[in-house]
Design a protein around this motif. Structure first.
Motif, PDB file in Angstrom:
ATOM      1  N   ALA A  84       0.822  -1.218   0.000  1.00 17.71           N
ATOM      2  CA  ALA A  84       0.000   0.000   0.000  1.00 17.71           C
ATOM      3  C   ALA A  84       0.851   1.260   0.000  1.00 17.71           C
ATOM      4  N   ARG A  85       2.073   1.186   0.495  1.00 18.10           N
ATOM      5  CA  ARG A  85       2.964   2.354   0.480  1.00 18.10           C
ATOM      6  C   ARG A  85       3.382   2.749  -0.935  1.00 18.10           C
ATOM      7  N   TYR A  86       3.232   1.820  -1.871  1.00 17.13           N
ATOM      8  CA  TYR A  86       3.701   2.063  -3.228  1.00 17.13           C
ATOM      9  C   TYR A  86       2.733   2.848  -4.089  1.00 17.13           C
ATOM     10  N   PHE A  87       1.555   3.093  -3.611  1.00 16.25           N
ATOM     11  CA  PHE A  87       0.611   3.873  -4.408  1.00 16.25           C
ATOM     12  C   PHE A  87      -0.352   4.613  -3.508  1.00 16.25           C
ATOM     13  N   ARG A  88      -0.818   5.701  -4.016  1.00 12.56           N
ATOM     14  CA  ARG A  88      -1.808   6.523  -3.316  1.00 12.56           C
ATOM     15  C   ARG A  88      -2.971   6.723  -4.279  1.00 12.56           C
ATOM     16  N   ALA A  89      -4.146   6.721  -3.737  1.00 15.43           N
ATOM     17  CA  ALA A  89      -5.313   6.984  -4.582  1.00 15.43           C
ATOM     18  C   ALA A  89      -5.331   8.461  -4.916  1.00 15.43           C
ATOM     19  N   GLY A  90      -5.291   8.759  -6.201  1.00 19.42           N
ATOM     20  CA  GLY A  90      -5.360  10.139  -6.642  1.00 19.42           C
ATOM     21  C   GLY A  90      -6.790  10.646  -6.595  1.00 19.42           C
ATOM     22  N   THR A  91      -6.951  11.935  -6.773  1.00 15.04           N
ATOM     23  CA  THR A  91      -8.273  12.557  -6.732  1.00 15.04           C
ATOM     24  C   THR A  91      -9.210  11.936  -7.760  1.00 15.04           C
ATOM     25  N   ALA A  92      -8.710  11.722  -8.973  1.00 11.11           N
ATOM     26  CA  ALA A  92      -9.554  11.144 -10.026  1.00 11.11           C
ATOM     27  C   ALA A  92     -10.036   9.750  -9.641  1.00 11.11           C
ATOM     28  N   GLU A  93      -9.162   8.960  -9.029  1.00 14.20           N
ATOM     29  CA  GLU A  93      -9.547   7.611  -8.607  1.00 14.20           C
ATOM     30  C   GLU A  93     -10.579   7.671  -7.485  1.00 14.20           C
ATOM     31  N   GLN A  94     -10.421   8.595  -6.565  1.00 16.46           N
ATOM     32  CA  GLN A  94     -11.377   8.740  -5.469  1.00 16.46           C
ATOM     33  C   GLN A  94     -12.748   9.150  -5.992  1.00 16.46           C
ATOM     34  N   VAL A  95     -12.774  10.102  -6.921  1.00 22.43           N
ATOM     35  CA  VAL A  95     -14.039  10.552  -7.511  1.00 22.43           C
ATOM     36  C   VAL A  95     -14.706   9.397  -8.252  1.00 22.43           C
ATOM     37  N   ALA A  96     -13.918   8.617  -8.991  1.00 25.43           N
ATOM     38  CA  ALA A  96     -14.474   7.495  -9.748  1.00 25.43           C
ATOM     39  C   ALA A  96     -15.102   6.457  -8.816  1.00 25.43           C
ATOM     40  N   VAL A  97     -14.482   6.195  -7.682  1.00 21.73           N
ATOM     41  CA  VAL A  97     -15.035   5.238  -6.730  1.00 21.73           C
ATOM     42  C   VAL A  97     -16.364   5.746  -6.169  1.00 21.73           C
ATOM     43  N   VAL A  98     -16.403   7.006  -5.783  1.00 21.06           N
ATOM     44  CA  VAL A  98     -17.640   7.593  -5.238  1.00 21.06           C
ATOM     45  C   VAL A  98     -18.730   7.563  -6.312  1.00 21.06           C
ATOM     46  N   ASP A  99     -18.385   7.908  -7.546  1.00 19.19           N
ATOM     47  CA  ASP A  99     -19.366   7.889  -8.639  1.00 19.19           C
ATOM     48  C   ASP A  99     -19.926   6.495  -8.865  1.00 19.19           C
ATOM     49  N   ARG A 100     -19.064   5.482  -8.828  1.00 16.51           N
ATOM     50  CA  ARG A 100     -19.533   4.097  -9.028  1.00 16.51           C
ATOM     51  C   ARG A 100     -20.475   3.674  -7.913  1.00 16.51           C
ATOM     52  N   VAL A 101     -20.172   4.054  -6.706  1.00 14.24           N
ATOM     53  CA  VAL A 101     -20.991   3.642  -5.563  1.00 14.24           C
ATOM     54  C   VAL A 101     -22.353   4.332  -5.577  1.00 14.24           C
ATOM     55  N   PHE A 102     -22.390   5.617  -5.935  1.00  9.74           N
ATOM     56  CA  PHE A 102     -23.627   6.377  -5.834  1.00  9.74           C
ATOM     57  C   PHE A 102     -24.372   6.582  -7.135  1.00  9.74           C
ATOM     58  N   ASP A 103     -23.926   5.981  -8.216  1.00  7.62           N
ATOM     59  CA  ASP A 103     -24.668   6.080  -9.486  1.00  7.62           C
ATOM     60  C   ASP A 103     -25.736   5.042  -9.578  1.00  7.62           C
TER      61      ASP A 103
END
Length: 103
Positions: A84-103
């Protein structure tokens, strides 16, 4: 007769991440760093180091849809926390996850 892949392997034959002996690492590491630095300079990426490539590899795997466990296996880590230290969720990835959950 069972396929060899279906059988439990003795501990000594299980795949594990490669770790070169210390003397070999001392010999190889500077050469590898120099090669990566030279390739980075040619590609207009000054200061490129092998560890940065490893981070980029992990990040691209995640962006391409690999789950954390797959990245863990490909990097040879024993712990998900290490991977998990090797990557961070970027803003675009966070928005995409929220969009998938709430669409």
């Amino acid at each position: 007769m069972k396929n060899l892949h279906d059988q439990e392997r003795p501990h000594s034959l299980r795949p594990r991440s490669f770790s070169a002996p210390t003397a070999v690492r001392r010999f190889l590491t500077p050469g590898i760093v120099q090669v990566v630095l030279a390739v980075g300079a040619d590609a207009k990426l000054p200061g490129l180091r092998p560890h940065r490539l490893r981070h980029a590899y992990a990040t691209r795997l995640r962006e391409g849809g690999a789950d954390v466990a797959q990245v863990q296996a490909l990097l040879g880590h024993a712990s998900l926390d290490t991977s998990a230290r090797y990557f961070r969720a970027g803003t675009a990835e966070q928005v995409a996850v929220v969009d998938r959950v709430f669409d």
